[in-house]
Design a protein around this motif. Structure first.
Motif, PDB file in Angstrom:
ATOM      1  N   GLY A  13       3.936   8.523  -4.348  1.00 43.37           N
ATOM      2  CA  GLY A  13       3.038   7.384  -4.492  1.00 43.37           C
ATOM      3  C   GLY A  13       1.836   7.718  -5.368  1.00 43.37           C
ATOM      4  N   PHE A  14       1.275   8.918  -5.193  1.00 40.11           N
ATOM      5  CA  PHE A  14       0.167   9.336  -6.053  1.00 40.11           C
ATOM      6  C   PHE A  14       0.614   9.407  -7.516  1.00 40.11           C
ATOM      7  CE2 PHE A  14      -1.661  12.031  -2.287  1.00 40.11           C
ATOM      8  CZ  PHE A  14      -2.035  10.870  -1.636  1.00 40.11           C
ATOM      9  N   MET A  15       1.846   9.874  -7.733  1.00 46.70           N
ATOM     10  CA  MET A  15       2.384   9.933  -9.088  1.00 46.70           C
ATOM     11  C   MET A  15       2.493   8.534  -9.690  1.00 46.70           C
ATOM     12  SD  MET A  15       6.184  11.136 -10.386  1.00 46.70           S
ATOM     13  CE  MET A  15       6.951   9.610  -9.790  1.00 46.70           C
ATOM     14  N   LEU A  16       2.987   7.584  -8.902  1.00 39.82           N
ATOM     15  CA  LEU A  16       3.126   6.217  -9.394  1.00 39.82           C
ATOM     16  C   LEU A  16       1.764   5.625  -9.751  1.00 39.82           C
ATOM     17  CD1 LEU A  16       5.826   4.779  -6.942  1.00 39.82           C
ATOM     18  CD2 LEU A  16       6.162   5.650  -9.269  1.00 39.82           C
ATOM     19  N   GLU A  17       0.764   5.918  -8.942  1.00 38.38           N
ATOM     20  CA  GLU A  17      -0.576   5.419  -9.254  1.00 38.38           C
ATOM     21  C   GLU A  17      -1.082   5.974 -10.580  1.00 38.38           C
ATOM     22  OE1 GLU A  17      -2.592   4.182  -5.076  1.00 38.38           O
ATOM     23  OE2 GLU A  17      -2.921   6.263  -5.682  1.00 38.38           O
ATOM     24  N   LYS A  18      -0.789   7.227 -10.817  1.00 38.66           N
ATOM     25  CA  LYS A  18      -1.213   7.853 -12.069  1.00 38.66           C
ATOM     26  C   LYS A  18      -0.473   7.243 -13.261  1.00 38.66           C
ATOM     27  CE  LYS A  18      -3.615  11.128 -14.131  1.00 38.66           C
ATOM     28  NZ  LYS A  18      -5.094  11.116 -14.099  1.00 38.66           N
ATOM     29  N   LEU A  19       0.837   7.038 -13.119  1.00 37.68           N
ATOM     30  CA  LEU A  19       1.642   6.514 -14.228  1.00 37.68           C
ATOM     31  C   LEU A  19       1.327   5.048 -14.543  1.00 37.68           C
ATOM     32  CD1 LEU A  19       5.116   8.113 -13.392  1.00 37.68           C
ATOM     33  CD2 LEU A  19       3.565   8.775 -15.232  1.00 37.68           C
ATOM     34  N   PHE A  20       1.036   4.254 -13.515  1.00 35.02           N
ATOM     35  CA  PHE A  20       0.786   2.824 -13.725  1.00 35.02           C
ATOM     36  C   PHE A  20      -0.697   2.472 -13.771  1.00 35.02           C
ATOM     37  CE2 PHE A  20       5.138   2.734 -12.039  1.00 35.02           C
ATOM     38  CZ  PHE A  20       5.744   1.849 -12.907  1.00 35.02           C
ATOM     39  N   ASP A  21      -1.540   3.432 -13.389  1.00 34.08           N
ATOM     40  CA  ASP A  21      -2.989   3.215 -13.334  1.00 34.08           C
ATOM     41  C   ASP A  21      -3.334   2.031 -12.437  1.00 34.08           C
ATOM     42  OD1 ASP A  21      -5.653   3.823 -13.901  1.00 34.08           O
ATOM     43  OD2 ASP A  21      -5.721   2.502 -15.645  1.00 34.08           O
ATOM     44  N   LYS A  22      -2.657   1.970 -11.282  1.00 25.43           N
ATOM     45  CA  LYS A  22      -2.881   0.921 -10.292  1.00 25.43           C
ATOM     46  C   LYS A  22      -2.693   1.505  -8.904  1.00 25.43           C
ATOM     47  CE  LYS A  22      -0.891  -2.703 -13.238  1.00 25.43           C
ATOM     48  NZ  LYS A  22       0.202  -3.687 -13.406  1.00 25.43           N
ATOM     49  N   ASP A  23      -3.296   0.862  -7.906  1.00 27.06           N
ATOM     50  CA  ASP A  23      -2.999   1.231  -6.521  1.00 27.06           C
ATOM     51  C   ASP A  23      -1.504   1.075  -6.289  1.00 27.06           C
ATOM     52  OD1 ASP A  23      -5.689   1.582  -6.058  1.00 27.06           O
ATOM     53  OD2 ASP A  23      -5.975  -0.404  -5.190  1.00 27.06           O
ATOM     54  N   VAL A  24      -0.931   1.948  -5.478  1.00 26.13           N
ATOM     55  CA  VAL A  24       0.522   1.945  -5.330  1.00 26.13           C
ATOM     56  C   VAL A  24       1.041   0.657  -4.695  1.00 26.13           C
ATOM     57  CG1 VAL A  24       0.724   3.089  -3.059  1.00 26.13           C
ATOM     58  CG2 VAL A  24       2.474   3.466  -4.816  1.00 26.13           C
ATOM     59  N   ILE A  25       0.262   0.035  -3.816  1.00 28.76           N
ATOM     60  CA  ILE A  25       0.769  -1.216  -3.218  1.00 28.76           C
ATOM     61  C   ILE A  25       0.814  -2.340  -4.259  1.00 28.76           C
ATOM     62  CG2 ILE A  25       0.099  -0.574  -0.873  1.00 28.76           C
ATOM     63  CD1 ILE A  25      -2.200  -2.600  -1.085  1.00 28.76           C
ATOM     64  N   THR A  26      -0.039  -2.279  -5.272  1.00 26.53           N
ATOM     65  CA  THR A  26       0.037  -3.252  -6.374  1.00 26.53           C
ATOM     66  C   THR A  26       1.296  -3.020  -7.191  1.00 26.53           C
ATOM     67  OG1 THR A  26      -2.376  -3.404  -6.480  1.00 26.53           O
ATOM     68  CG2 THR A  26      -1.150  -4.147  -8.413  1.00 26.53           C
ATOM     69  N   VAL A  27       1.624  -1.755  -7.420  1.00 22.07           N
ATOM     70  CA  VAL A  27       2.864  -1.401  -8.117  1.00 22.07           C
ATOM     71  C   VAL A  27       4.064  -1.953  -7.354  1.00 22.07           C
ATOM     72  CG1 VAL A  27       4.324   0.496  -8.912  1.00 22.07           C
ATOM     73  CG2 VAL A  27       1.840   0.677  -9.122  1.00 22.07           C
ATOM     74  N   PHE A  28       4.064  -1.771  -6.040  1.00 24.96           N
ATOM     75  CA  PHE A  28       5.183  -2.244  -5.219  1.00 24.96           C
ATOM     76  C   PHE A  28       5.318  -3.767  -5.282  1.00 24.96           C
ATOM     77  CE2 PHE A  28       4.607   1.647  -2.235  1.00 24.96           C
ATOM     78  CZ  PHE A  28       5.274   2.445  -3.140  1.00 24.96           C
ATOM     79  N   LYS A  29       4.198  -4.463  -5.236  1.00 22.71           N
ATOM     80  CA  LYS A  29       4.235  -5.930  -5.311  1.00 22.71           C
ATOM     81  C   LYS A  29       4.830  -6.384  -6.640  1.00 22.71           C
ATOM     82  CE  LYS A  29       0.130  -6.446  -2.379  1.00 22.71           C
ATOM     83  NZ  LYS A  29      -1.328  -6.730  -2.407  1.00 22.71           N
ATOM     84  N   GLU A  30       4.384  -5.753  -7.730  1.00 20.74           N
ATOM     85  CA  GLU A  30       4.780  -6.192  -9.062  1.00 20.74           C
ATOM     86  C   GLU A  30       6.219  -5.823  -9.423  1.00 20.74           C
ATOM     87  OE1 GLU A  30       0.300  -6.051 -11.108  1.00 20.74           O
ATOM     88  OE2 GLU A  30       1.809  -4.560 -11.679  1.00 20.74           O
ATOM     89  N   ARG A  31       6.677  -4.676  -8.924  1.00 19.96           N
ATOM     90  CA  ARG A  31       7.976  -4.165  -9.367  1.00 19.96           C
ATOM     91  C   ARG A  31       9.096  -4.339  -8.344  1.00 19.96           C
ATOM     92  NH1 ARG A  31       7.595  -1.303 -14.211  1.00 19.96           N
ATOM     93  NH2 ARG A  31       9.722  -0.560 -13.858  1.00 19.96           N
ATOM     94  N   VAL A  32       8.739  -4.653  -7.100  1.00 23.42           N
ATOM     95  CA  VAL A  32       9.765  -4.800  -6.053  1.00 23.42           C
ATOM     96  C   VAL A  32       9.672  -6.162  -5.373  1.00 23.42           C
ATOM     97  CG1 VAL A  32      10.732  -3.841  -3.931  1.00 23.42           C
ATOM     98  CG2 VAL A  32       9.773  -2.297  -5.664  1.00 23.42           C
ATOM     99  N   LEU A  33       8.551  -6.455  -4.751  1.00 22.82           N
ATOM    100  CA  LEU A  33       8.461  -7.660  -3.927  1.00 22.82           C
ATOM    101  C   LEU A  33       8.569  -8.936  -4.753  1.00 22.82           C
ATOM    102  CD1 LEU A  33       5.652  -6.670  -1.369  1.00 22.82           C
ATOM    103  CD2 LEU A  33       8.110  -6.200  -1.277  1.00 22.82           C
TER     104      LEU A  33
END
Length: 340
Positions: free
Chosen positions: A151-171
């Protein structure tokens, strides 16, 4: 359909193994859904309703974290056999790879002193310092730490909080519109444990690490229901496609049915555990500590979604696991008999 499996679930509710259950048998041609029992027993009894959201705990790992990591792998953004540190420089160990973290073969030494008393910044800093043990790549030892780090890696790669990444790419791409993180209205959430320190946990993440990390947690924290998890399951049965949205590639779904541990002896895939049905076919499996699990057979085109809050009001883990395994065995026998 699945008469004995349903009887066992009903018996376990009567025995108090879990207060209630919301579950679905998902097939290519449709689903059979049931919601039985109670959502809450303490301080008052409340009936379980299909619209209420469960804290699904570690199902967050496969629904959200694994999905996004697999998408990055497909895109060539990451190489899962490269050092994790290549993509998340704050991590100190240079030996651990993304594959190690996904398959729980990092032998990560994850003890953190006074963990539950730390702030989210202190806890994140402590996770950045954990190291692999001497059994790196050799044995499977399930841990939340690997997914937290991903999750920390995803935040670094997307420059967003990980739950925002999950909303945008999954939910959002799968119309999982009822699912959420960090709920604002506890009345829509099914309670979990009556905790000695936190009291009755309702509308907050049960997992203590995800509770502290909040918007930075990738190991737990998803609140969802049968409606949305059926969509996720259907995506797997449709070889990575949800309606017109390609979530994962077909060959990625099929690759998950193969042991992906470094020595190919760990019976784990990328993110998923592997079970074998009575025909010898691998099927995907994952649990959530609070009393949830997913069983998905992409080849046989069937899934079993099971949601309970078995930690409410008291956590009796050993008793539950024994009964859960009986339930899964019953389902697999009936599944085999149905397909013959």
């Amino acid at each position: 359909m699945y008469k004995k499996t349903k009887e066992k679930i009903n018996d376990f509710i009567d025995e108090g193994i879990f207060p209630g259950a919301s579950f679905s048998f998902v097939l290519d041609e449709g689903t059979e859904d049931h919601t039985w029992g109670n959502a809450q027993l303490y301080p008052t009894v409340e009936p379980l309703k299909p619209s209420l959201l469960f804290d699904v705990a570690s199902l967050t790992k496969v629904v959200c974290t694994t999905t996004v990591v697999l998408q990055l792998m497909e895109a060539g953004t990451i190489n899962i056999d490269a050092p994790f540190k290549n993509y998340y420089a704050a991590f100190e160990d240079e030996k651990i790879t993304i594959r190690h973290l996904l398959t729980h073969t990092s032998d990560i030494q994850s003890y953190i002193e006074n963990r539950d008393a730390l702030s989210k910044e202190e806890l994140k800093a402590a996770y950045n310092k954990v190291q692999a043990g001497t059994d790196l790549g050799q044995k499977v030892a399930y841990t939340d730490t690997g997914t937290i780090l991903l999750g920390f890696m995803l935040e670094k790669l997307f420059d967003k909080d990980v739950i925002t990444v999950f909303k945008e790419r999954v939910l959002q791409p799968m119309d999982m519109s009822e699912s959420l993180f960090l709920p604002k209205d506890p009345s829509t959430i099914i309670p979990t444990e009556n905790h000695l320190v936190r009291g009755l946990i309702r509308g907050q993440t049960h997992d203590p690490k995800a509770f502290i990390l909040a918007e930075h947690a990738a190991n737990a924290g998803l609140f969802t229901n049968l409606t949305d998890l059926k969509k996720f399951t259907a995506m797997y049965l449709n070889e990575g496609l949800y309606k017109e949205n390609r979530i994962l590639k077909k060959n990625t779904i099929h690759s998950l049915l193969i042991d992906q541990t470094p020595n190919q002896k760990g019976h784990r895939s990328l993110g998923w555990d592997l079970k074998t049905d009575l025909t010898g076919q691998s099927i995907l499996f994952h649990t959530g500590y609070t009393g949830t699990f997913l069983l998905i057979d992409p080849i046989g085109k069937e899934g079993f979604v099971f949601l309970s809050n078995r930690v409410h009001p008291v956590d009796k883990r050993a008793e539950y696991i024994k009964k859960r395994d009986e339930l899964i065995e019953t389902y697999l026998i009936e599944k085999n008999n149905k397909q013959r």
